[in-house]
Design a protein around this motif. Structure first.
Motif, mmCIF file in Angstrom:
data_model
loop_
_atom_site.group_PDB
_atom_site.id
_atom_site.type_symbol
_atom_site.label_atom_id
_atom_site.label_comp_id
_atom_site.label_asym_id
_atom_site.label_seq_id
_atom_site.Cartn_x
_atom_site.Cartn_y
_atom_site.Cartn_z
ATOM 1 N N CYS A 136 5.130 -8.080 5.117
ATOM 2 C CA CYS A 136 6.088 -7.375 4.255
ATOM 3 C C CYS A 136 7.460 -8.022 4.343
ATOM 4 O O CYS A 136 8.119 -8.224 3.317
ATOM 5 C CB CYS A 136 6.174 -5.902 4.640
ATOM 6 N N ASN A 137 7.901 -8.357 5.546
ATOM 7 C CA ASN A 137 9.195 -9.035 5.708
ATOM 8 C C ASN A 137 9.209 -10.364 4.974
ATOM 9 O O ASN A 137 10.183 -10.695 4.293
ATOM 10 C CB ASN A 137 9.505 -9.260 7.186
ATOM 11 N N ASP A 193 2.206 -6.774 14.612
ATOM 12 C CA ASP A 193 1.715 -6.109 13.412
ATOM 13 C C ASP A 193 1.811 -7.094 12.252
ATOM 14 O O ASP A 193 2.900 -7.381 11.751
ATOM 15 C CB ASP A 193 2.529 -4.849 13.134
ATOM 16 N N ASP A 221 14.713 -9.487 13.303
ATOM 17 C CA ASP A 221 13.904 -8.392 12.784
ATOM 18 C C ASP A 221 12.575 -8.271 13.509
ATOM 19 O O ASP A 221 11.683 -7.591 13.045
ATOM 20 C CB ASP A 221 13.678 -8.570 11.292
ATOM 21 N N GLU A 222 12.422 -8.919 14.681
ATOM 22 C CA GLU A 222 11.146 -8.855 15.372
ATOM 23 C C GLU A 222 10.829 -7.464 15.893
ATOM 24 O O GLU A 222 9.673 -7.136 16.110
ATOM 25 C CB GLU A 222 11.044 -9.894 16.498
ATOM 26 N N ALA A 223 11.839 -6.614 16.073
ATOM 27 C CA ALA A 223 11.576 -5.239 16.492
ATOM 28 C C ALA A 223 10.785 -4.503 15.419
ATOM 29 O O ALA A 223 10.116 -3.521 15.699
ATOM 30 C CB ALA A 223 12.889 -4.522 16.771
ATOM 31 N N ASN A 224 10.840 -4.987 14.226
ATOM 32 C CA ASN A 224 10.127 -4.381 13.116
ATOM 33 C C ASN A 224 8.622 -4.650 13.191
ATOM 34 O O ASN A 224 7.821 -3.806 12.828
ATOM 35 C CB ASN A 224 10.694 -4.913 11.802
ATOM 36 N N TYR A 225 8.199 -5.824 13.661
ATOM 37 C CA TYR A 225 6.780 -6.171 13.640
ATOM 38 C C TYR A 225 6.176 -6.482 15.003
ATOM 39 O O TYR A 225 4.990 -6.756 15.086
ATOM 40 C CB TYR A 225 6.513 -7.333 12.671
ATOM 41 N N LYS A 256 3.340 -5.767 8.797
ATOM 42 C CA LYS A 256 4.803 -5.626 8.784
ATOM 43 C C LYS A 256 5.470 -6.997 8.700
ATOM 44 O O LYS A 256 6.469 -7.166 8.009
ATOM 45 C CB LYS A 256 5.290 -4.874 10.016
ATOM 46 N N GLU A 258 20.411 -5.844 19.093
ATOM 47 C CA GLU A 258 20.204 -5.387 17.730
ATOM 48 C C GLU A 258 21.206 -6.045 16.786
ATOM 49 O O GLU A 258 21.015 -6.071 15.599
ATOM 50 C CB GLU A 258 20.349 -3.860 17.650
ATOM 51 N N ASP A 271 5.544 -4.742 18.684
ATOM 52 C CA ASP A 271 5.612 -3.495 19.442
ATOM 53 C C ASP A 271 4.922 -3.726 20.774
ATOM 54 O O ASP A 271 3.690 -3.753 20.842
ATOM 55 C CB ASP A 271 4.941 -2.374 18.646
#
Length: 175
Positions: free
Chosen positions: A118-119, A112, A101-105, A115, A96, A107
Motif C-alpha cells: 500500500c505504501n 506485513d 514509515d517502517e512502523a507502518n509495516y 501494508k 518518529e 510489527d
C-alpha cells in the motif's frame, strides 16, 4: 500476508527470499476506493544489514482501475513497483521524527507485505490519468461525456475577463 523476520534477525542471519501472492482487491487513496484488477506475485528479498537493520528489496506489477481525470471513464492503469528499503527494527531508538514509515509495516518480528505494498502503491500513484490524450472531458452543465457525443448545452466557458463585453452585447439586444 505476514513474513516472519526472526530468521533474518537471529544469529546466522539467514536471507529470506519469497514470492508472495497478495489477496489485495482494492487500495484507498485520497478518500476513495480503487479496485485492483490484476496483481502478479510479489518477489521480496530480506537481508540482514547489521545492528538490527534490514535491507528489503521487492518488485511486482499490478493493474489498478482509476477514473479518467477528464471524463471519469474507468481506465486500467498498470503500475510496476520496484522498491529498496533500509529498515531499522530497533524500536527503542526508532525516531518518529525521521520520516520513516517502517512502523507502518513492521510489527515486532513480522513484515506485513500488504501494508508495504500500500505504501509503495501510494508513492507510485500517477499524477494524472487520462483515457486518451485527446479526451474531451464532460460537459460542465449536464455531465455528458463529450467523447461519446455532443450535448445541447450553451457554451458558457468564456474568459471571465470578457464578461463586460458579453454584457454590453446582451444589453444591446434588449434595446
Amino acid at each position: 500476508m505476514l513474513i516472519n523476520l526472526s530468521e533474518v534477525l537471529t544469529e546466522p542471519h539467514k536471507t529470506v527470499e519469497e514470492s508472495v501472492v497478495s489477496d489485495m482487491k482494492e487500495v484507498f487513496f485520497g478518500g476513495q476506493k480503487f479496485s485492483i484488477a490484476e496483481m502478479s506475485p510479489v518477489h521480496i528479498r530480506i537481508e540482514y544489514a547489521g545492528e538490527k537493520k534490514l535491507y528489503i528489496t521487492g518488485d511486482t506489477s499490478l493493474t489498478v482501475v482509476i477514473p479518467c481525470d477528464r471524463c471519469l471513464a474507468e481506465v486500467p492503469t498498470e503500475m510496476k513497483l520496484v522498491f529498496e528499503k533500509s529498515v531499522n527494527t530497533d524500536t527503542e531508538c526508532g525516531d518518529e521524527e525521521d520520516g520513516s514509515d517502517e512502523a507502518n509495516y513492521i510489527d515486532g518480528y513480522h513484515l506485513d507485505v500488504e501494508k508495504l505494498l500500500c505504501n509503495e502503491i501510494l508513492v507510485g500513484w500517477p499524477m494524472k490519468v487520462l483515457c486518451s490524450e485527446d479526451c474531451k472531458g464532460i460537459c460542465s452543465v449536464c455531465g455528458q461525456n463529450l467523447n461519446e457525443g455532443c450535448c445541447d448545452c450553451e457554451d458558457t466557458s468564456l474568459d471571465p475577463r470578457m464578461s463586460v463585453i458579453r454584457d454590453v452585447f446582451k444589453n444591446f439586444k434588449e434595446v
